[in-house]
Scaffold this active site. Sequence first.
Site, PDB file in Angstrom:
ATOM      1  N   GLY A 108      15.785   4.979  20.367  1.00 52.84           N
ATOM      2  CA  GLY A 108      14.677   4.736  19.448  1.00 52.84           C
ATOM      3  C   GLY A 108      14.922   3.610  18.478  1.00 52.84           C
ATOM      4  O   GLY A 108      14.429   3.617  17.361  1.00 52.84           O
ATOM      5  N   CYS A 109      15.690   2.607  18.874  1.00 55.64           N
ATOM      6  CA  CYS A 109      16.081   1.533  17.958  1.00 55.64           C
ATOM      7  C   CYS A 109      14.866   0.741  17.498  1.00 55.64           C
ATOM      8  O   CYS A 109      13.968   0.454  18.273  1.00 55.64           O
ATOM      9  CB  CYS A 109      17.062   0.612  18.657  1.00 55.64           C
ATOM     10  SG  CYS A 109      17.677  -0.708  17.624  1.00 55.64           S
ATOM     11  N   GLY A 110      14.849   0.371  16.219  1.00 57.02           N
ATOM     12  CA  GLY A 110      13.711  -0.353  15.678  1.00 57.02           C
ATOM     13  C   GLY A 110      13.855  -1.857  15.713  1.00 57.02           C
ATOM     14  O   GLY A 110      12.906  -2.568  15.962  1.00 57.02           O
ATOM     15  N   CYS A 112      16.688  -3.516  17.338  1.00 58.19           N
ATOM     16  CA  CYS A 112      17.619  -3.990  18.361  1.00 58.19           C
ATOM     17  C   CYS A 112      16.970  -5.058  19.228  1.00 58.19           C
ATOM     18  O   CYS A 112      15.858  -4.894  19.715  1.00 58.19           O
ATOM     19  CB  CYS A 112      18.071  -2.832  19.243  1.00 58.19           C
ATOM     20  SG  CYS A 112      18.978  -1.582  18.349  1.00 58.19           S
TER      21      CYS A 112
END
Length: 261
Positions: A108-110, A112
């Site tokens: 769920g990286c915002g 990256c």
Amino acid sequence: MSRAHVDVRTLRTDAGVGCEAIESLAEETPVALLYNGHPHAVMMATPSDLEDFAIGFSLSEGIVDVPADVRVVDIVHGADGISLQMHVPQRAFDALPGRDRSLVGRTGCGLCGSETLAQAIRPVPRVEGLPVAGDRLRDLFLALQARQPLNALTGAVHAAGVVDAYGQLHVREDVGRHNAIDKAIGAVLRRGARPRELLVTSRASYEVVHKAATVGIGLVAAISAPTALAVRLAQLAGLTLVGFARDERHTLYAGPGQDFL
């Protein structure tokens, strides 16, 4: 087909006494998002509600403007993960940031994979902020809590609930909070409804607010605190932002006519 959880044999120790137990663990799988045959991003996600994820991600990330502009062509399950193959109009594909490379994100990286500061935080659109009713907010979070079967089983996933314009609550779960949000948004949009409110079982970071505003949501409520950047973005968007929404308590950080920063 991938499952959202797996059962494993464990050795559980309590007060020095050990016993074998079967526990359910949330699954975490690389999910590649491809547009017009070109890899765009790989996210670590729970392998469920993937069509909702595809639609919600495409809209909340500003890749397309309307649900009709994205079509899920295929969902391919492989040994290394899952490929979500989508088609978008050529104008949308040409505008994809970094379309000559594939972005790899953690769970769920915002941010990256963002190559520049401009890509990292896009301008936030204006929305119509909504009023907060404490009793209704409490009831919505109780309903959200009651509709988290995967978290009840594993204790390892986030949930997001989106209330549509008809007052219906759509709940999705995922190991990544951003993925859960995209899935819940996608669930609403795939049904032809308009998302209005977002509830999250996490903090309200800037990307939670940004995703909400991008699809026209007017209120975001989180069970934990927002970040300062999230509050500033909410004020810029005109969005109502609530934190620490637990039981009878909630804290208003931004809303129509409010300026706390």
